[in-house]
Scaffold this motif. Structure first.
Motif, PDB file in Angstrom:
ATOM      1  N   ALA A 266      -7.993  -1.301  12.378  1.00 15.14           N
ATOM      2  CA  ALA A 266      -6.626  -1.785  12.218  1.00 15.14           C
ATOM      3  C   ALA A 266      -6.496  -3.122  12.943  1.00 15.14           C
ATOM      4  CB  ALA A 266      -5.638  -0.774  12.775  1.00 15.14           C
ATOM      5  N   ARG A 267      -5.399  -3.791  12.704  1.00 14.89           N
ATOM      6  CA  ARG A 267      -5.180  -5.082  13.352  1.00 14.89           C
ATOM      7  C   ARG A 267      -5.264  -4.913  14.870  1.00 14.89           C
ATOM      8  NH1 ARG A 267       0.366  -8.749  12.929  1.00 14.89           N
ATOM      9  NH2 ARG A 267       0.102  -9.825  14.935  1.00 14.89           N
ATOM     10  N   PRO A 268      -6.166  -5.620  15.523  1.00 13.61           N
ATOM     11  CA  PRO A 268      -6.299  -5.478  16.977  1.00 13.61           C
ATOM     12  C   PRO A 268      -5.245  -6.305  17.719  1.00 13.61           C
ATOM     13  CG  PRO A 268      -7.935  -7.032  16.162  1.00 13.61           C
ATOM     14  CD  PRO A 268      -7.206  -6.502  14.952  1.00 13.61           C
ATOM     15  N   ALA A 269      -5.157  -6.096  19.008  1.00 16.22           N
ATOM     16  CA  ALA A 269      -4.243  -6.882  19.841  1.00 16.22           C
ATOM     17  C   ALA A 269      -4.669  -8.343  19.819  1.00 16.22           C
ATOM     18  CB  ALA A 269      -4.246  -6.353  21.272  1.00 16.22           C
ATOM     19  N   ALA A 270      -3.664  -9.230  19.879  1.00 19.45           N
ATOM     20  CA  ALA A 270      -3.947 -10.670  19.872  1.00 19.45           C
ATOM     21  C   ALA A 270      -2.914 -11.374  20.734  1.00 19.45           C
ATOM     22  CB  ALA A 270      -3.921 -11.215  18.448  1.00 19.45           C
ATOM     23  N   GLY A 271      -3.375 -12.052  21.793  1.00 20.05           N
ATOM     24  CA  GLY A 271      -2.458 -12.751  22.683  1.00 20.05           C
ATOM     25  C   GLY A 271      -1.482 -11.776  23.316  1.00 20.05           C
ATOM     26  N   PRO A 272      -0.186 -12.078  23.244  1.00 23.36           N
ATOM     27  CA  PRO A 272       0.802 -11.182  23.867  1.00 23.36           C
ATOM     28  C   PRO A 272       1.146  -9.978  22.994  1.00 23.36           C
ATOM     29  CG  PRO A 272       1.901 -13.079  22.909  1.00 23.36           C
ATOM     30  CD  PRO A 272       0.431 -13.314  22.732  1.00 23.36           C
ATOM     31  N   ASN A 273       0.655  -9.951  21.747  1.00 26.46           N
ATOM     32  CA  ASN A 273       1.037  -8.894  20.817  1.00 26.46           C
ATOM     33  C   ASN A 273       0.019  -7.759  20.822  1.00 26.46           C
ATOM     34  OD1 ASN A 273       3.345 -10.281  19.849  1.00 26.46           O
ATOM     35  ND2 ASN A 273       2.029 -11.523  18.512  1.00 26.46           N
ATOM     36  N   PRO A 274       0.475  -6.505  20.947  1.00 23.73           N
ATOM     37  CA  PRO A 274      -0.433  -5.358  20.873  1.00 23.73           C
ATOM     38  C   PRO A 274      -0.912  -5.140  19.442  1.00 23.73           C
ATOM     39  CG  PRO A 274       1.839  -4.627  21.066  1.00 23.73           C
ATOM     40  CD  PRO A 274       1.866  -6.116  21.213  1.00 23.73           C
ATOM     41  N   GLY A 275      -1.861  -4.230  19.275  1.00 22.30           N
ATOM     42  CA  GLY A 275      -2.404  -3.952  17.961  1.00 22.30           C
ATOM     43  C   GLY A 275      -1.575  -2.944  17.183  1.00 22.30           C
ATOM     44  N   ALA A 276      -1.940  -2.759  15.896  1.00 19.55           N
ATOM     45  CA  ALA A 276      -1.190  -1.867  15.004  1.00 19.55           C
ATOM     46  C   ALA A 276      -1.267  -0.414  15.452  1.00 19.55           C
ATOM     47  CB  ALA A 276      -1.707  -2.013  13.578  1.00 19.55           C
ATOM     48  N   ARG A 518       6.296 -16.890   0.526  1.00 17.56           N
ATOM     49  CA  ARG A 518       6.272 -16.154   1.792  1.00 17.56           C
ATOM     50  C   ARG A 518       5.455 -16.919   2.822  1.00 17.56           C
ATOM     51  NH1 ARG A 518       2.514 -12.690   4.310  1.00 17.56           N
ATOM     52  NH2 ARG A 518       3.449 -11.056   5.607  1.00 17.56           N
ATOM     53  N   LEU A 519       5.988 -17.034   4.027  1.00 20.25           N
ATOM     54  CA  LEU A 519       5.290 -17.604   5.166  1.00 20.25           C
ATOM     55  C   LEU A 519       5.388 -16.622   6.326  1.00 20.25           C
ATOM     56  CD1 LEU A 519       6.700 -21.265   4.936  1.00 20.25           C
ATOM     57  CD2 LEU A 519       4.506 -20.428   4.063  1.00 20.25           C
ATOM     58  N   SER A 520       4.612 -16.845   7.376  1.00 22.00           N
ATOM     59  CA  SER A 520       4.691 -15.964   8.547  1.00 22.00           C
ATOM     60  C   SER A 520       4.532 -16.784   9.814  1.00 22.00           C
ATOM     61  CB  SER A 520       3.612 -14.870   8.485  1.00 22.00           C
ATOM     62  OG  SER A 520       2.309 -15.436   8.482  1.00 22.00           O
ATOM     63  N   ASN A 521       5.133 -16.260  10.899  1.00 20.29           N
ATOM     64  CA  ASN A 521       5.037 -16.955  12.183  1.00 20.29           C
ATOM     65  C   ASN A 521       3.920 -16.350  13.020  1.00 20.29           C
ATOM     66  OD1 ASN A 521       6.080 -14.582  13.343  1.00 20.29           O
ATOM     67  ND2 ASN A 521       8.195 -15.343  13.267  1.00 20.29           N
ATOM     68  N   GLU A 522       3.791 -16.830  14.263  1.00 20.81           N
ATOM     69  CA  GLU A 522       2.682 -16.412  15.116  1.00 20.81           C
ATOM     70  C   GLU A 522       2.746 -14.941  15.487  1.00 20.81           C
ATOM     71  OE1 GLU A 522       4.852 -18.065  19.201  1.00 20.81           O
ATOM     72  OE2 GLU A 522       2.942 -18.888  18.518  1.00 20.81           O
ATOM     73  N   ASN A 523       3.910 -14.309  15.364  1.00 19.07           N
ATOM     74  CA  ASN A 523       4.040 -12.880  15.650  1.00 19.07           C
ATOM     75  C   ASN A 523       3.765 -12.001  14.437  1.00 19.07           C
ATOM     76  OD1 ASN A 523       4.785 -13.270  18.371  1.00 19.07           O
ATOM     77  ND2 ASN A 523       6.919 -13.674  17.755  1.00 19.07           N
ATOM     78  N   GLY A 524       3.443 -12.651  13.308  1.00 20.87           N
ATOM     79  CA  GLY A 524       3.223 -11.897  12.085  1.00 20.87           C
ATOM     80  C   GLY A 524       4.501 -11.581  11.339  1.00 20.87           C
ATOM     81  N   GLU A 525       5.631 -12.076  11.835  1.00 20.21           N
ATOM     82  CA  GLU A 525       6.912 -11.854  11.166  1.00 20.21           C
ATOM     83  C   GLU A 525       7.022 -12.819   9.987  1.00 20.21           C
ATOM     84  OE1 GLU A 525       9.563 -10.512  15.029  1.00 20.21           O
ATOM     85  OE2 GLU A 525       9.391 -12.632  14.496  1.00 20.21           O
ATOM     86  N   GLU A 526       7.517 -12.315   8.882  1.00 16.78           N
ATOM     87  CA  GLU A 526       7.560 -13.120   7.670  1.00 16.78           C
ATOM     88  C   GLU A 526       8.906 -13.820   7.528  1.00 16.78           C
ATOM     89  OE1 GLU A 526       6.772 -10.118   4.861  1.00 16.78           O
ATOM     90  OE2 GLU A 526       8.763  -9.252   4.948  1.00 16.78           O
TER      91      GLU A 526
END
Length: 695
Positions: A266-276, A518-526
């Motif tokens: 699954a999507r792993p943690a990246a920077g300040p954001n935890p994984g899925a 569709r675009l997305s930001n650094e947090n994965g929010e669209e």
């Protein structure tokens, strides 16, 4: 890669004259229904050869040839139609490139269950709530078609649930199947007919899967009833009711390096954001929908159809950066009159006029996500969506040779919003789009009794959906404008006299303005924006042939081949974003070519074998066209055996293999994903088996 389509086309043309003459010499022992010669579209049943539009039909036989737990392979047999799966339970459906603006689910496409819209007033459609085994057939009208169905720029899908098919009979059945990665599917169905006047269909289905990737477990309970009461010879009431309770984990997209290293993760943690997995990312959707349809002939020429419908959805989405909850209410009516007439003996005509109105309200609430548990408030908004349209249509048939059609709809759409927290607004702010006309003019002509030509011109209109206006970045985007455009199309159909051979070719050009991407930001929010113009040119072709018509006097009792080809030359016309010029680039998320072919062989003792091959070319994953998903070949197979037991009881045993070639591919890519997290690995080779008992 294209050989299967063109080889089948050549073979069909060569064999048609030989087999047609043989068919006249003897009547075969029919084991399976031959391809349909008529289609219910545009409010009535019409000969397939004389339809003025590009149409795809998924009948019960085709549904039964598939695995039965997903609509994906059946939809993909229709040229110009693409269905994807990001993870078990997470589907995307597009017609002619509408994946451009689809984060998940369905966009730009209007979907109906009989006369009841499954697409709500906000433009959202929870297609994954439907269990495939509870459908009898599906009709797909490709290209913008707002003449009778309102706002859309991709097409219209009309689904007939079990119980509302023509000439129903009393039947009962149970179907059980199991497969790799914890797959289990149960379907209990019944259809009861009383005095040929009242028919009630009831379906219950349950499905679960552990999934191939981490954090992909899913399950769904689904209950549906479809009832028909013919209270006079020419008047009837129909009712559709369903409840779906589903939950599926969402593993998230991977970068190319992560995908190559371990596609199961699954999507792993990246920077300040935890994984899925840490955030227990998932979708929980409980949807209740009901609709009542009254269908009546007021006179021998005048018919009136009225439907009233409503739905409620409780939706929860623990995501990487927040925990979203949505409570959605939708209700509406649809009503139209149809009048048929005749001038002399060689010209018949039909006129239709009506209205469809819908309204929805949604409370969209976002909280902190503490490992799958709702936390502190982040943002909350209330949205209301209003849409209605008036439509008129005239069609005429001259000497059963020339069909003409002219239709027009006037579409109204607006939405209103207000803040709930952290800032509370007492008054709704209204965004009102100007009324939009959607005309359509079309004609078809029988060149010979077996060959027809058709042409059409129509306008598409698709306003932004609630999921795009208020996307996961929690910002109300009032700048989004509707997509509009003109579609020009022509095509040729050929259908042999015995209906064993069919060929359908379409060529179209669609010029879309203000395409929503569709675009997305650094947090994965669209989030979404208008991309200017898009030029969409395409060719779609489908051929099917009973090479050996069903006959029990041969070892191979029957052989049917089918193939479809889609060529999509879709390009951004004038698109600039943050100083980048993407004009001339390929349309994101759309493969340039697909070829889907099938082979169905009937053997003695009611054994049958079905094989389906799907070739999909490389897919651009971002607007810059710097990343592509690799092309792939997907092969699926199914072996079945049927036997009558205890008189009228029919037993079927089946087993199949999905991804027979063990292809490593990504299905359901996250387009324009931040950080290159585009890839959602599909299952490797997997197996299933089951039984079906019909009483």
């Amino acid at each position: 890669m294209k050989f299967s389509f063109f080889a089948l086309l050549f073979l069909s043309l060569c064999l048609s004259s030989i087999e047609e003459s043989r068919a006249q010499e003897k009547t075969p022992d029919t084991l399976r229904q031959l391809p349909t010669a008529s289609v219910r579209a545009y409010l009535r049943t019409q000969p397939y050869l004389q339809l003025t539009s590009s149409v795809g039909l998924i009948d019960k036989e085709l549904l039964n040839l598939q695995q039965g737990t997903t609509l994906l392979p059946a939809f993909n047999t229709i040229p110009g139609v693409r269905m994807e799966e990001r993870s078990p339970g997470s589907y995307r459906l597009s017609i002619r490139g509408s994946l451009l603006r689809s984060p998940f689910g369905v966009r730009n496409v209007k979907i109906y269950l009989d006369e009841v819209p499954l697409t709500d007033a906000s433009g959202n459609t929870y297609l994954n709530s439907i269990d495939p085994s509870t459908l009898h057939n599906i009709t797909i009208l490709k290209g913008p078609d707002g003449s009778l169905f309102g706002a859309n720029s991709g097409g219209v899908v009309i689904m007939t649930p079990n119980g509302l098919q023509s000439n129903p009979s009393t039947t009962w059945g149970i179907r059980e199947s199991a497969g790799s990665y914890g797959l289990f599917h149960h379907h209990l169905t019944g259809n009861y007919v009383v005095n040929n006047k009242y028919n009630v269909g009831l379906d219950y289905a349950y499905q679960r899967s552990d999934g191939y990737r981490e954090n992909t477990a899913s399950h769904r309970h689904f209950i549906q009833t479809a009832q028909r009461f013919k209270y006079t010879e020419k008047n009837e009431l129909r009712f559709i009711g369903l409840y779906s309770s589903m939950a599926y984990r969402t593993p998230g997209g991977l970068t190319e390096a992560q995908y190559a290293e371990n596609p199961k993760q699954a999507r792993p943690a990246a920077g300040p954001n935890p994984g899925a997995t840490q955030q227990q990312a998932a979708i929980y959707n409980n949807t209740l929908l009901g609709g009542l349809i009254h269908d009546a002939f007021l006179t021998s020429h005048l018919k009136h159809v009225f439907s009233v419908f409503g739905s409620y959805t409780d939706f929860k989405n623990p995501f990487i950066t927040n925990f979203e909850k949505r409570y959605e209410h939708n209700y509406g009516v649809r009503s139209y009159f149809s009048y048929t007439g005749q001038f002399h003996s060689n010209f018949t005509w039909q006129a239709d006029a009506g209205i469809e109105w819908q309204q929805s309200k949604a409370d969209i609430l976002n909280f902190d996500n503490n490992g799958g548990v709702q936390g502190k408030e982040q943002a909350g908004d209330a949205l209301k969506n209003y849409q209605h349209f008036y439509f008129v249509r005239f069609s005429g048939d001259l000497a059963k040779r020339l069909n003409i059609e002219a239709a027009l709809s006037l579409n109204y759409y607006k939405y209103a919003y207000k803040g709930l927290f952290p800032e509370t607004n007492d008054q709704y702010q209204i965004v009102d789009f100007k009324p939009t006309w959607m005309p359509r003019v079309a004609a078809s002509y029988l060149i010979t009794p077996a060959i027809s030509w058709r042409a059409s011109v129509g306008r598409g209109f698709s306003p932004p959906t609630a999921a795009e206006v208020r996307s996961s970045d929690k910002i109300i985007n009032t700048a989004l404008q509707p997509e509009t455009g003109w579609n020009k199309e022509t095509g040729v159909r050929w259908q042999s006299s015995s209906n064993r051979f069919q060929l359908d070719i379409s060529v179209f050009s669609y010029r879309m303005q203000d395409a929503i991407v569709r675009l997305s930001n650094e947090n994965g929010e669209e989030f979404f924006t208008n991309a200017g113009g898009v030029k969409q040119r395409g060719v779609e072709a489908a051929v099917s042939a009973w090479i050996l018509q069903p006959d029990t006097h041969r070892f191979i009792n029957g052989l049917r081949l089918s193939s479809n080809f889609t060529w999509s030359h879709f390009r951004f016309d004038d698109y600039r974003d943050n100083g980048n010029n993407y004009s001339g680039n390929k349309l994101t998320g759309v493969p340039g070519e697909t070829v889907v072919s099938g082979m169905h062989i009937l053997f003695p003792k009611k054994f049958s074998f079905y094989l389906q091959h799907n070739y999909t070319s490389s897919i651009p994953l971002n607007d810059a066209n710097t990343a592509y998903a690799k092309r792939y070949h997907l092969v699926q197979s199914k072996l079945s055996w049927e036997k009558s037991i205890f008189g009228t009881t029919r037993l079927q045993l089946f087993a199949g293999i999905d991804n027979l070639l063990n292809e490593n591919y990504s299905l359901g890519n996250d387009i324009n994903a931040f950080g290159g997290r585009y890839y959602n690995a599909a299952m490797p080779r997997n197996y299933y088996m089951g039984l079906n008992v019909q009483l």
